[in-house]
Design a protein around this motif. Sequence first.
Motif, PDB file in Angstrom:
ATOM      1  N   ASP A   1      -2.090  -7.218  -2.825  1.00 19.68           N
ATOM      2  CA  ASP A   1      -2.322  -5.773  -2.715  1.00 19.68           C
ATOM      3  C   ASP A   1      -3.820  -5.486  -2.630  1.00 19.68           C
ATOM      4  O   ASP A   1      -4.245  -4.616  -1.865  1.00 19.68           O
TER       5      ASP A   1
ATOM      6  N   TYR B   1       0.957   3.019   0.644  1.00 22.78           N
ATOM      7  CA  TYR B   1       1.253   1.600   0.432  1.00 22.78           C
ATOM      8  C   TYR B   1       1.741   1.356  -0.992  1.00 22.78           C
ATOM      9  O   TYR B   1       2.695   0.620  -1.212  1.00 22.78           O
ATOM     10  N   LYS B   2       1.095   2.001  -1.971  1.00 24.12           N
ATOM     11  CA  LYS B   2       1.459   1.801  -3.384  1.00 24.12           C
ATOM     12  C   LYS B   2       2.846   2.346  -3.699  1.00 24.12           C
ATOM     13  O   LYS B   2       3.577   1.761  -4.495  1.00 24.12           O
TER      14      LYS B   2
ATOM     15  N   LYS C   1      -3.620   4.223   1.046  1.00 26.78           N
ATOM     16  CA  LYS C   1      -3.410   3.413  -0.166  1.00 26.78           C
ATOM     17  C   LYS C   1      -2.273   3.972  -1.007  1.00 26.78           C
ATOM     18  O   LYS C   1      -1.443   3.208  -1.520  1.00 26.78           O
TER      19      LYS C   1
ATOM     20  N   LYS D   1       6.009  -6.995   0.157  1.00 25.84           N
ATOM     21  CA  LYS D   1       4.911  -7.472  -0.693  1.00 25.84           C
ATOM     22  C   LYS D   1       5.121  -8.923  -1.121  1.00 25.84           C
ATOM     23  O   LYS D   1       4.162  -9.694  -1.224  1.00 25.84           O
TER      24      LYS D   1
END
Length: 149
Positions: A86, A113-114, A110, A76
Amino acid sequence: MIQFLENSKPIFTSDREDLIDFYTSKGYEVCPILYNGSFLSPIWNGTAFVEGATPEEIAEANNPIVPQTISAMRLKLQLFDMGITDEDIFEDIDSIPEFMFSITDKEKAKIKYKTATSFERTNGELNFVATMEGLTQQQVDEIFINGNL
């Protein structure tokens, strides 16, 4: 140490001088070790070792090894440095046509990814979203390399 050559290419080395007569009778060339290990594909030209690899082979051998995983934080941060947030990732996921990803699949992507703690270089979803962001595979490799320095 002695090096035995066949067709001007090093075959093996030995510290046994008693092998010289045997291997020269088989057609091997004998020379003291001159090669210091700095060539990718050493070739004996009769006087010295020279590089036998092509410029392309040398460039390929000098490419950095791409790590197969990266921590989520480092990924990230690398994306952030490239101007990718994001929110951009979530928008990309939302924009995938439903015939490719159902709404449920998008929400799962999602969540992954989070909450992921690391990402695999071969992750299909990661590579798909990277493509949507306009990143080349070389740029993704650089993210994994730089993120693991």
